[in-house]
Design a protein around this motif. Structure first.
Motif, short mmCIF file in Angstrom:
data_model
loop_
_atom_site.label_atom_id
_atom_site.label_comp_id
_atom_site.label_asym_id
_atom_site.label_seq_id
_atom_site.Cartn_x
_atom_site.Cartn_y
_atom_site.Cartn_z
N GLU A 106 -10.34 139.34 21.52
CA GLU A 106 -10.52 140.48 20.65
C GLU A 106 -9.73 141.65 21.21
O GLU A 106 -9.71 141.87 22.42
N THR A 107 -9.06 142.40 20.34
CA THR A 107 -8.30 143.58 20.74
C THR A 107 -8.74 144.76 19.89
O THR A 107 -8.86 144.63 18.66
N ILE A 108 -8.99 145.89 20.56
CA ILE A 108 -9.38 147.11 19.85
C ILE A 108 -8.33 148.18 20.11
O ILE A 108 -8.11 148.57 21.26
N GLU A 109 -7.69 148.63 19.03
CA GLU A 109 -6.74 149.73 19.10
C GLU A 109 -7.43 150.96 18.56
O GLU A 109 -8.00 150.92 17.46
N LYS A 110 -7.39 152.04 19.32
CA LYS A 110 -8.07 153.27 18.90
C LYS A 110 -7.04 154.38 18.77
O LYS A 110 -6.19 154.54 19.65
N GLY A 111 -7.10 155.14 17.68
CA GLY A 111 -6.16 156.22 17.42
C GLY A 111 -6.09 157.20 18.58
O GLY A 111 -7.11 157.63 19.11
N GLY A 112 -4.89 157.54 18.98
CA GLY A 112 -4.70 158.51 20.05
C GLY A 112 -4.77 157.94 21.45
O GLY A 112 -4.42 158.62 22.41
N ASP A 113 -5.24 156.71 21.62
CA ASP A 113 -5.31 156.10 22.95
C ASP A 113 -4.13 155.16 23.13
O ASP A 113 -3.90 154.27 22.31
N PRO A 114 -3.35 155.33 24.22
CA PRO A 114 -2.16 154.50 24.40
C PRO A 114 -2.45 153.07 24.84
O PRO A 114 -1.60 152.20 24.70
N THR A 115 -3.64 152.80 25.36
CA THR A 115 -3.97 151.48 25.89
C THR A 115 -5.03 150.81 25.03
O THR A 115 -6.04 151.41 24.70
N ASP A 116 -4.81 149.55 24.67
CA ASP A 116 -5.77 148.79 23.88
C ASP A 116 -6.83 148.18 24.78
O ASP A 116 -6.55 147.76 25.90
N ALA A 117 -8.05 148.10 24.26
CA ALA A 117 -9.12 147.39 24.95
C ALA A 117 -9.01 145.91 24.55
O ALA A 117 -8.83 145.60 23.37
N GLU A 118 -9.10 145.01 25.53
CA GLU A 118 -8.94 143.59 25.27
C GLU A 118 -10.10 142.82 25.89
O GLU A 118 -10.48 143.07 27.03
N TYR A 119 -10.62 141.86 25.15
CA TYR A 119 -11.74 141.06 25.59
C TYR A 119 -11.42 139.59 25.37
O TYR A 119 -10.73 139.24 24.41
N SER A 120 -11.94 138.73 26.23
CA SER A 120 -11.81 137.29 26.04
C SER A 120 -13.11 136.63 26.49
O SER A 120 -13.85 137.17 27.31
N ILE A 121 -13.38 135.47 25.91
CA ILE A 121 -14.61 134.75 26.23
C ILE A 121 -14.34 133.25 26.12
O ILE A 121 -13.57 132.81 25.28
N ILE A 122 -14.97 132.51 27.01
CA ILE A 122 -15.00 131.06 26.89
C ILE A 122 -16.46 130.66 27.08
O ILE A 122 -17.15 131.19 27.96
N LYS A 123 -16.93 129.79 26.19
CA LYS A 123 -18.34 129.44 26.19
C LYS A 123 -18.49 127.94 25.95
O LYS A 123 -17.78 127.37 25.12
N ALA A 124 -19.40 127.33 26.68
CA ALA A 124 -19.73 125.92 26.48
C ALA A 124 -21.22 125.82 26.20
O ALA A 124 -22.02 126.56 26.79
N ALA A 125 -21.59 124.94 25.31
CA ALA A 125 -23.01 124.76 24.96
C ALA A 125 -23.35 123.28 24.94
O ALA A 125 -22.58 122.46 24.42
N TYR A 126 -24.49 122.97 25.52
CA TYR A 126 -25.00 121.59 25.54
C TYR A 126 -26.38 121.60 24.90
O TYR A 126 -27.25 122.38 25.30
N THR A 127 -26.59 120.74 23.90
CA THR A 127 -27.86 120.68 23.20
C THR A 127 -28.42 119.27 23.30
O THR A 127 -27.72 118.29 23.07
N ALA A 128 -29.69 119.18 23.66
CA ALA A 128 -30.41 117.91 23.71
C ALA A 128 -31.81 118.16 23.17
O ALA A 128 -32.58 118.91 23.77
N GLY A 129 -32.12 117.56 22.04
CA GLY A 129 -33.43 117.79 21.43
C GLY A 129 -33.57 119.26 21.07
O GLY A 129 -32.73 119.84 20.41
N GLY A 130 -34.63 119.89 21.56
CA GLY A 130 -34.88 121.30 21.29
C GLY A 130 -34.38 122.21 22.39
O GLY A 130 -34.73 123.39 22.43
N MET A 131 -33.56 121.71 23.30
CA MET A 131 -33.08 122.51 24.42
C MET A 131 -31.58 122.75 24.28
O MET A 131 -30.82 121.85 23.95
N THR A 132 -31.16 123.98 24.54
CA THR A 132 -29.73 124.33 24.56
C THR A 132 -29.42 125.07 25.85
O THR A 132 -30.09 126.05 26.20
N ILE A 133 -28.43 124.59 26.57
CA ILE A 133 -27.94 125.23 27.79
C ILE A 133 -26.54 125.78 27.49
O ILE A 133 -25.71 125.06 26.95
N THR A 134 -26.29 127.05 27.83
CA THR A 134 -24.99 127.65 27.60
C THR A 134 -24.43 128.23 28.90
O THR A 134 -25.18 128.73 29.73
N ALA A 135 -23.13 128.13 29.03
CA ALA A 135 -22.41 128.77 30.15
C ALA A 135 -21.31 129.60 29.52
O ALA A 135 -20.57 129.12 28.65
#
Length: 164
Positions: A106-135
């Protein structure tokens, strides 16, 4: 109007210190795996300088185990330093019925600011029955639209949820 097309309309009546505002949006799902959305709305502020419009679009396509999504939001008001544009994309892959991974930016450009804010994410999810584990690993750079090292972050999280 036609199969797979949804239309939304909105109206905000005039109030104390603000004008009335309108908005409209369309979502199309008439092609298997595709969702396309577009909307425009008036941003009604307490002053003319804080009023303007917002335009958003989003595309998502799922094909087999892969889902790709892209979106954009543009917020424009009379005060240029308050303008903002956010763009993002994500790719998800379902490895099996139990395991999936997602990567997004995700990139956020804001008026008047010379530098953009940048975000990144990586996510893994494991589901078994009624249980979900996420990293999750998240990273942010220039989060206040500056270039100092104090504006960067990285963190990891581990989550568990149970449904009974």
């Amino acid at each position: 109007i036609m199969d797979g097309l949804a239309v939304n309309l909105s109206y905000q009546p005039q109030g104390s210190n603000r004008e009335s505002g309108t908005g409209y949006g369309f979502t199309y799902t008439g092609v298997e795996g595709l969702t396309a959305s577009y909307a425009v709305t008036d941003e009604v502020g307490t002053t003319t300088a804080l009023s303007g419009d917002q335009t958003v679009w989003k595309l998502s396509y799922a094909y087999g185990p892969v889902t790709a999504t892209a979106s954009n939001s543009e917020f424009d008001v009379d005060t240029a330093s308050s303008d903002q544009e956010l763009s993002s994309f994500a790719l998800s892959y379902t490895i099996s019925d139990e395991l999936s991974v997602t990567y997004g930016e995700e990139t956020i450009e804001k008026g008047g600011d010379p530098t953009d804010a940048e975000y990144s994410i990586i996510k893994a999810a494991y589901t078994a029955g009624g249980m979900t584990i996420t990293a999750t690993m998240k990273e942010g750079e220039n989060i206040n639209h500056g270039s100092g090292s104090e504006e960067d972050f990285e963190y990891w999280s581990l989550g568990a949820s149970f449904a009974f």
